[in-house]
Scaffold this motif. Structure first.
Motif, PDB file in Angstrom:
ATOM      1  N   SER A  98     101.660 -17.829   9.359  1.00  0.00           N
ATOM      2  CA  SER A  98     100.381 -17.969  10.064  1.00  0.00           C
ATOM      3  C   SER A  98     100.487 -17.481  11.503  1.00  0.00           C
ATOM      4  O   SER A  98      99.499 -17.063  12.109  1.00  0.00           O
ATOM      5  N   PHE A  99     101.694 -17.506  12.068  1.00  0.00           N
ATOM      6  CA  PHE A  99     101.865 -16.996  13.419  1.00  0.00           C
ATOM      7  C   PHE A  99     101.523 -15.514  13.504  1.00  0.00           C
ATOM      8  O   PHE A  99     101.192 -14.996  14.556  1.00  0.00           O
ATOM      9  N   LEU A 100     101.668 -14.821  12.386  1.00  0.00           N
ATOM     10  CA  LEU A 100     101.430 -13.386  12.407  1.00  0.00           C
ATOM     11  C   LEU A 100      99.961 -13.040  12.545  1.00  0.00           C
ATOM     12  O   LEU A 100      99.623 -11.907  12.832  1.00  0.00           O
ATOM     13  N   TYR A 101      99.105 -14.002  12.335  1.00  0.00           N
ATOM     14  CA  TYR A 101      97.700 -13.648  12.322  1.00  0.00           C
ATOM     15  C   TYR A 101      97.122 -13.524  13.720  1.00  0.00           C
ATOM     16  O   TYR A 101      95.950 -13.681  13.949  1.00  0.00           O
ATOM     17  N   GLU A 102      97.989 -13.248  14.647  1.00  0.00           N
ATOM     18  CA  GLU A 102      97.645 -12.778  15.969  1.00  0.00           C
ATOM     19  C   GLU A 102      97.479 -11.264  15.777  1.00  0.00           C
ATOM     20  O   GLU A 102      98.271 -10.447  16.219  1.00  0.00           O
ATOM     21  N   ARG A 103      96.464 -10.905  15.016  1.00  0.00           N
ATOM     22  CA  ARG A 103      96.352  -9.528  14.525  1.00  0.00           C
ATOM     23  C   ARG A 103      95.770  -8.587  15.573  1.00  0.00           C
ATOM     24  O   ARG A 103      95.019  -8.985  16.440  1.00  0.00           O
ATOM     25  N   ARG A 104      96.102  -7.333  15.405  1.00  0.00           N
ATOM     26  CA  ARG A 104      95.452  -6.247  16.127  1.00  0.00           C
ATOM     27  C   ARG A 104      95.036  -5.238  15.062  1.00  0.00           C
ATOM     28  O   ARG A 104      95.573  -4.149  14.972  1.00  0.00           O
ATOM     29  N   SER A 105      94.103  -5.633  14.228  1.00  0.00           N
ATOM     30  CA  SER A 105      93.774  -4.856  13.043  1.00  0.00           C
ATOM     31  C   SER A 105      92.770  -3.754  13.356  1.00  0.00           C
ATOM     32  O   SER A 105      91.957  -3.869  14.278  1.00  0.00           O
ATOM     33  N   VAL A 106      92.847  -2.693  12.553  1.00  0.00           N
ATOM     34  CA  VAL A 106      91.854  -1.636  12.656  1.00  0.00           C
ATOM     35  C   VAL A 106      90.533  -2.139  12.089  1.00  0.00           C
ATOM     36  O   VAL A 106      90.493  -3.069  11.273  1.00  0.00           O
ATOM     37  N   LYS A 107      89.464  -1.532  12.536  1.00  0.00           N
ATOM     38  CA  LYS A 107      88.148  -1.881  12.016  1.00  0.00           C
ATOM     39  C   LYS A 107      87.963  -1.255  10.644  1.00  0.00           C
ATOM     40  O   LYS A 107      88.192  -0.049  10.466  1.00  0.00           O
ATOM     41  N   ASN A 108      87.596  -2.063   9.660  1.00  0.00           N
ATOM     42  CA  ASN A 108      87.445  -1.562   8.297  1.00  0.00           C
ATOM     43  C   ASN A 108      86.364  -0.491   8.211  1.00  0.00           C
ATOM     44  O   ASN A 108      85.301  -0.602   8.843  1.00  0.00           O
ATOM     45  N   SER A 109      86.666   0.540   7.423  1.00  0.00           N
ATOM     46  CA  SER A 109      85.727   1.632   7.212  1.00  0.00           C
ATOM     47  C   SER A 109      85.522   1.827   5.714  1.00  0.00           C
ATOM     48  O   SER A 109      86.472   2.160   4.999  1.00  0.00           O
ATOM     49  N   ARG A 110      84.299   1.637   5.251  1.00  0.00           N
ATOM     50  CA  ARG A 110      84.022   1.830   3.824  1.00  0.00           C
ATOM     51  C   ARG A 110      84.188   3.291   3.409  1.00  0.00           C
ATOM     52  O   ARG A 110      84.639   3.568   2.307  1.00  0.00           O
ATOM     53  N   ARG A 115      93.415   3.410  17.447  1.00  0.00           N
ATOM     54  CA  ARG A 115      92.466   4.513  17.293  1.00  0.00           C
ATOM     55  C   ARG A 115      92.922   5.488  16.204  1.00  0.00           C
ATOM     56  O   ARG A 115      92.112   5.971  15.407  1.00  0.00           O
ATOM     57  N   ILE A 116      94.222   5.745  16.154  1.00  0.00           N
ATOM     58  CA  ILE A 116      94.747   6.663  15.136  1.00  0.00           C
ATOM     59  C   ILE A 116      94.962   5.946  13.808  1.00  0.00           C
ATOM     60  O   ILE A 116      94.636   6.475  12.739  1.00  0.00           O
ATOM     61  N   ALA A 117      95.487   4.719  13.866  1.00  0.00           N
ATOM     62  CA  ALA A 117      95.784   3.970  12.634  1.00  0.00           C
ATOM     63  C   ALA A 117      94.532   3.717  11.811  1.00  0.00           C
ATOM     64  O   ALA A 117      94.610   3.533  10.591  1.00  0.00           O
ATOM     65  N   ARG A 118      93.381   3.706  12.433  1.00  0.00           N
ATOM     66  CA  ARG A 118      92.130   3.520  11.696  1.00  0.00           C
ATOM     67  C   ARG A 118      92.004   4.543  10.572  1.00  0.00           C
ATOM     68  O   ARG A 118      91.504   4.236   9.481  1.00  0.00           O
ATOM     69  N   TRP A 119      92.474   5.762  10.801  1.00  0.00           N
ATOM     70  CA  TRP A 119      92.335   6.831   9.817  1.00  0.00           C
ATOM     71  C   TRP A 119      93.300   6.684   8.652  1.00  0.00           C
ATOM     72  O   TRP A 119      93.128   7.335   7.615  1.00  0.00           O
ATOM     73  N   PHE A 120      94.295   5.821   8.800  1.00  0.00           N
ATOM     74  CA  PHE A 120      95.232   5.595   7.695  1.00  0.00           C
ATOM     75  C   PHE A 120      94.546   4.937   6.501  1.00  0.00           C
ATOM     76  O   PHE A 120      95.078   4.950   5.395  1.00  0.00           O
ATOM     77  N   GLN A 121      93.369   4.371   6.724  1.00  0.00           N
ATOM     78  CA  GLN A 121      92.634   3.763   5.620  1.00  0.00           C
ATOM     79  C   GLN A 121      92.257   4.782   4.545  1.00  0.00           C
ATOM     80  O   GLN A 121      91.945   4.413   3.420  1.00  0.00           O
ATOM     81  N   ALA A 122      92.296   6.067   4.909  1.00  0.00           N
ATOM     82  CA  ALA A 122      91.961   7.125   3.949  1.00  0.00           C
ATOM     83  C   ALA A 122      93.158   7.529   3.092  1.00  0.00           C
ATOM     84  O   ALA A 122      93.017   8.365   2.189  1.00  0.00           O
ATOM     85  N   ILE A 169     109.755 -11.278  11.801  1.00  0.00           N
ATOM     86  CA  ILE A 169     108.769 -12.314  12.118  1.00  0.00           C
ATOM     87  C   ILE A 169     107.801 -11.844  13.198  1.00  0.00           C
ATOM     88  O   ILE A 169     106.757 -12.462  13.400  1.00  0.00           O
ATOM     89  N   ASN A 170     108.138 -10.752  13.858  1.00  0.00           N
ATOM     90  CA  ASN A 170     107.268 -10.219  14.905  1.00  0.00           C
ATOM     91  C   ASN A 170     106.355  -9.102  14.406  1.00  0.00           C
ATOM     92  O   ASN A 170     105.653  -8.486  15.214  1.00  0.00           O
ATOM     93  N   PHE A 171     106.369  -8.821  13.096  1.00  0.00           N
ATOM     94  CA  PHE A 171     105.464  -7.807  12.572  1.00  0.00           C
ATOM     95  C   PHE A 171     104.030  -8.076  13.025  1.00  0.00           C
ATOM     96  O   PHE A 171     103.568  -9.222  13.018  1.00  0.00           O
ATOM     97  N   ARG A 172     103.316  -7.012  13.359  1.00  0.00           N
ATOM     98  CA  ARG A 172     101.897  -7.122  13.673  1.00  0.00           C
ATOM     99  C   ARG A 172     101.117  -6.266  12.673  1.00  0.00           C
ATOM    100  O   ARG A 172     101.220  -5.044  12.689  1.00  0.00           O
ATOM    101  N   PRO A 173     100.359  -6.900  11.782  1.00  0.00           N
ATOM    102  CA  PRO A 173      99.618  -6.142  10.773  1.00  0.00           C
ATOM    103  C   PRO A 173      98.403  -5.444  11.379  1.00  0.00           C
ATOM    104  O   PRO A 173      97.559  -6.089  11.998  1.00  0.00           O
ATOM    105  N   VAL A 174      98.335  -4.130  11.197  1.00  0.00           N
ATOM    106  CA  VAL A 174      97.156  -3.398  11.668  1.00  0.00           C
ATOM    107  C   VAL A 174      96.266  -2.982  10.497  1.00  0.00           C
ATOM    108  O   VAL A 174      95.087  -2.690  10.684  1.00  0.00           O
ATOM    109  N   TYR A 175      96.847  -2.942   9.302  1.00  0.00           N
ATOM    110  CA  TYR A 175      96.060  -2.661   8.103  1.00  0.00           C
ATOM    111  C   TYR A 175      96.727  -3.350   6.923  1.00  0.00           C
ATOM    112  O   TYR A 175      97.917  -3.137   6.676  1.00  0.00           O
ATOM    113  N   VAL A 176      95.985  -4.189   6.227  1.00  0.00           N
ATOM    114  CA  VAL A 176      96.545  -4.947   5.110  1.00  0.00           C
ATOM    115  C   VAL A 176      95.500  -5.056   4.011  1.00  0.00           C
ATOM    116  O   VAL A 176      94.342  -5.388   4.287  1.00  0.00           O
ATOM    117  N   GLN A 177      95.907  -4.799   2.778  1.00  0.00           N
ATOM    118  CA  GLN A 177      95.036  -5.019   1.632  1.00  0.00           C
ATOM    119  C   GLN A 177      95.365  -6.343   0.957  1.00  0.00           C
ATOM    120  O   GLN A 177      96.538  -6.640   0.706  1.00  0.00           O
TER     121      GLN A 177
END
Length: 330
Positions: free
Chosen positions: A229-241, A101-108, A197-205
């Motif tokens: 490819s194991f990392l793509y067990e993602r918990r990513s933020v929803k993209n915001s234009r 919920r908070i990490a979503r705002w990091f897109q700014a 190897i346990n990194f979980r990407p929440v925001y990636v360009q």
């Protein structure tokens, strides 16, 4: 085969330090490279999931390990860690909601290229006191500017861990920054390899995550079957234009002379504060502050974790002189 059996035991031993029993697939994914244990110059050949399952079944039949509901641990006495893992997974699930919920705002944030969650949250092994450990990838030449904006947004949500906080449950700990032109992480160790190897990407360009792992092939010296490819067990933020547009506008405003002046000023200010902080020089950790990397682990758990792991390996008694060293802490 002996090398795989010892590798499976070593992998269970490493995660036992965290009270973290593993499924068969996790043993396969996190498998400590048998060549480290057997001191082999040549490779040991392909290791399949079926090989790991067979080895686990053999060890179970010999009462060398224990199992509960598909989770494996070193002994019957360690069966209670199964309930502990399940309980922590429930805590982590709740914490992930706040984190995203908070990490979503990091897109700014201008010049931000990736946010990767590490530590206990990445493993879903969080307790009530756990914070959110994060690796940040920033645009080269704008790392200190990115850091300020990231800290401001986290502070607005009262979710930034401050340097004097002894514990900071549910707050972001931005303890490692690297740049998109210098993705190599130089400090090799089993502890760091298992963490990365346990990194979980929440925001990636773009493809920066793939670039990160291509630049750090040393991970396979420690983790035999690691594949990004194991990392793509993602918990990513929803993209915001809208947020992405704000970040882009910030980058355009700070792209040329003004941006260089701002970055130089922020670098001077932040490095001065880090340099004047006594914790920077504390023994047993590592603090780095240069133009390509910021790392804040003044009281790293690495040496303690590896010490407990080495002691456990010694108690198992089938590993000759095998032991793991830390990554060069003070």
């Amino acid at each position: 085969m002996t090398d795989l059996r010892n590798s499976v035991l070593a992998t269970l031993a490493y995660y036992d330090v965290f009270d973290f029993p593993l499924t068969a697939l996790e043993v396969y994914r996190y498998l400590i490279n048998p060549a480290r244990i057997e001191r082999q110059a040549d490779g040991v050949g392909e290791i399949m999931v079926s090989d790991v399952i067979s080895t686990l079944e053999e060890l179970l039949s010999q009462s060398r390990i224990a199992e509960k509901n598909g989770y494996y641990m070193l002994s019957v006495e360690r069966l209670p860690v199964y309930e502990k893992r399940i309980a922590k997974e429930k805590i982590a699930a709740l914490k992930w909601k706040k984190l995203l919920r908070i990490a979503r705002w990091f897109q700014a944030v201008p010049f931000l290229r990736a946010v990767l969650v590490s530590g206990s949250m990445a493993m879903n092994n969080a307790d009530e006191q756990s914070d959110f450990d994060v690796l940040v990838i920033a645009k080269s030449g704008r790392m200190y500017t990115c850091r300020i904006f990231l800290s401001v947004i986290a502070s607005l949500f009262r979710a930034r861990r401050r340097r004097y906080d002894l514990v900071a449950p549910g707050k972001f700990c931005f303890n490692h920054y690297i740049t998109d032109r210098q993705l190599t992480i130089r400090f090799e160790s089993l502890y760091n390899a298992q963490s990365y190897i346990n990194f979980r990407p929440v925001y990636v360009q773009g493809y920066i995550l793939e670039d990160l792992y291509r630049e750090n092939v040393w991970l396979n010296k420690y983790v035999y079957n690691f594949q990004p490819s194991f990392l793509y067990e993602r918990r990513s933020v929803k993209n915001s234009r809208i947020l992405a547009m704000i970040a882009r506008m910030g980058e355009l405003a700070l792209a040329a002379f003004l941006g260089r002046v701002v970055e130089k000023t922020l670098r001077w200010y932040q490095q001065k504060r880090i340099r004047n902080n006594a914790v920077t020089y504390a023994p047993g950790g590592r603090t780095i502050f240069d133009d390509t990397q910021l790392e804040f682990h003044p009281h790293s758990a690495e040496r303690s974790i590896l010490g407990r792991y080495n002691a456990m390996i010694s108690q198992l008694g089938t590993f000759w002189n095998y032991r793991e060293l830390d990554s060069g802490l003070r």
